[in-house]
Design an enzyme around this catalytic site. Structure first.
Site, short mmCIF file in Angstrom:
data_model
loop_
_atom_site.label_atom_id
_atom_site.label_comp_id
_atom_site.label_asym_id
_atom_site.label_seq_id
_atom_site.Cartn_x
_atom_site.Cartn_y
_atom_site.Cartn_z
N ARG A 27 3.97 -6.92 -13.41
CA ARG A 27 4.62 -6.31 -12.26
C ARG A 27 6.01 -6.59 -12.16
O ARG A 27 7.13 -5.75 -12.04
CB ARG A 27 3.99 -6.51 -10.91
N LYS A 56 8.81 -4.49 -6.68
CA LYS A 56 9.19 -5.49 -5.74
C LYS A 56 10.51 -6.08 -5.54
O LYS A 56 10.77 -7.29 -6.10
CB LYS A 56 7.99 -6.27 -5.98
N GLU A 95 2.20 3.20 2.67
CA GLU A 95 1.96 1.90 2.65
C GLU A 95 2.45 1.26 3.93
O GLU A 95 3.27 1.64 4.63
CB GLU A 95 1.81 1.22 1.48
N1 PLP Z 1 2.97 -3.47 -0.60
C1 PLP Z 1 3.96 -4.27 -0.37
C2 PLP Z 1 5.36 -3.68 0.09
C3 PLP Z 1 4.08 -5.57 -0.66
O1 PLP Z 1 5.20 -6.35 -0.38
C4 PLP Z 1 3.03 -6.21 -1.09
C5 PLP Z 1 2.84 -7.49 -1.03
O2 PLP Z 1 3.01 -8.13 -2.44
C6 PLP Z 1 1.83 -5.33 -1.33
C7 PLP Z 1 1.91 -4.14 -1.17
C8 PLP Z 1 0.49 -5.91 -1.74
O3 PLP Z 1 0.64 -6.34 -3.07
P1 PLP Z 1 -0.25 -7.48 -3.84
O4 PLP Z 1 -1.52 -7.03 -3.44
O5 PLP Z 1 -0.04 -7.33 -5.18
O6 PLP Z 1 0.26 -8.66 -3.34
C1 COI Z 2 2.88 -10.75 -0.54
O1 COI Z 2 1.77 -10.39 -0.23
O2 COI Z 2 2.90 -11.43 -1.70
C2 COI Z 2 4.24 -10.60 -0.20
O3 COI Z 2 4.91 -10.50 -0.88
C3 COI Z 2 4.17 -9.81 1.10
C4 COI Z 2 5.38 -10.29 2.02
C5 COI Z 2 5.29 -11.77 2.16
C6 COI Z 2 6.48 -9.68 1.63
#
Ligand code: PLP
Ligand code: COI
Length: 337
Positions: free
Chosen positions: A80, A183, A219
């Site tokens: 990612r 991200k 989201e």
């Molecule tokens: N959506 C956003 C905007 C986020 O910042 C995060 C955090 O990482 C997620 C979703 C969840 O992604 P993940 O499950 O890969 O941490």
């Molecule tokens: C995460 O879940 O790792 C995130 O990045 C969410 C937040 C701290 C930005």
């Protein structure tokens, strides 16, 4: 090392001993370097400072009852970060550098991995920034990749207790064909005002609608959304949301538990039909939703004060795999002895 109240640490920055860095210069990545400084020297014209050439990741390591430390789905985060890099024209961090830097950062800070049973974990924050100077809007020719770690508790202080979310139609987090699926720091800057307003009004986070039509669920600020009804796990498909690795894992776990999985557009009115709803992400794990307030339409969707049965089962299974008490049959963990 100070005495830490592991059960009540919350989610915040904490200094640990070491971080790991790797520089891209003259067209190539260098060796991993270990630092004990929290500071980075940076050129005042670095692209990260002016034009937002910055992407980050978030993943966790967990200590099991067997004393082993497990890092959850680290290759997925590495891929990612590469996708985010492509999205804002940064140099890709090779997957072996990503992996080795993370393992090194976890190993060097192993005493900061919270003990099993505390409910806490080690949060790992990889960061990639454009360090080369530019004043025209152009990608940098030098980059710094770094990884630092810290022990954390639940992102939402209530942990696995349901909390409230809000829809505001006058804020967008990402443009329909913009950077929402990456991200990158700019998305989070764009979410600060709405997030601050939501917190001030007593909500855990904003639940964003699609920015083009305001018809579909996108989201939450820091997490994906899912709803459950009729034995189905339903989660939005959208070009402007972050592809959550937790969500992807929950879709697999849901299938394993016998739920049907639907990834599709979710109309905002469908919120009225869900039996359970939740936010999911690395930091948030699963945060069950008590109610969603559609602030501009004066509507409320209520799911209840207690986590629903499927949310609980998904949460327990995910955490069981992460802490090593449930078989990791999909090979998601990197185990550090
Ligand atoms: N959506 C956003 C905007 C986020 O910042 C995060 C955090 O990482 C997620 C979703 C969840 O992604 P993940 O499950 O890969 O941490
Ligand atoms: C995460 O879940 O790792 C995130 O990045 C969410 C937040 C701290 C930005």
């Amino acid at each position: 090392m100070e005495n830490i109240d592991w059960k009540n640490i919350g989610f915040g920055y904490k200094k640990t001993e070491y971080n790991v860095r790797c520089y891209y210069r003259d067209g190539q990545w260098g060796e991993l370097e270990v630092s004990s400084s929290e500071m980075i020297p940076i050129h005042m014209a670095a692209t990260t400072l002016h034009y937002g050439q910055e992407a980050f990741e978030g993943l966790k390591a967990f200590k099991g009852p067997d004393g082993k430390v497990r890092i959850f789905r680290l290759e997925e985060n590495g891929k990612r970060l590469q996708s985010s890099s492509d999205g804002i024209m940064m140099e890709r961090v090779p997957l072996d550098i990503f992996k080795n830097a993370i393992i090194k950062a976890v190993e060097l800070n192993s005493k900061w991995v919270p003990p099993y049973g505390s409910g806490a974990s080690l949060y790992i924050r990889p960061l990639l920034i454009g360090t080369g100077p530019q004043i025209g809007v152009k990608p940098a020719d030098e980059y710094l990749f770094m990884v630092f770690v810290m022990p954390v508790g639940p992102y939402f202080k209530e942990g696995f207790k349901p909390t409230d979310y809000v829809i505001y139609r006058h804020f967008d987090r990402a443009a329909p064909q913009g950077t929402g699926k990456y991200k990158v720091g700019g998305n989070y800057a764009a979410s600060l005002v709405a997030g601050h307003k939501a917190h001030a009004e007593g909500y855990s986070a904003v639940l964003y609608l699609d920015s083009r039509e305001k018809k579909y669920i996108d989201e939450c600020g820091p997490a994906n959304f899912f709803g459950i009804k009729d034995n189905k796990f339903i989660t939005p498909e959208s070009d402007s949301i972050l592809p959550s690795i937790t969500n992807k894992s929950l879709q697999q776990i849901a299938t394993d538990l016998g739920l049907e999985v639907e990834r599709r557009r979710v109309a905002v009115e469908e919120l009225a039909t869900f039996e359970e709803a939740g936010a999911c992400g690395t930091a948030a794990v699963i945060s069950p939703i008590r109610k969603i307030v559609d602030a501009d339409e004066n509507l409320e969707y209520v799911y209840g004060d207690d986590p629903g049965k499927w949310s609980l089962k998904l949460y327990e299974t995910l955490q069981g795999i992460q802490y090593g008490t449930i078989e990791d049959k999909h090979n998601w963990n990197t185990v550090i002895e």
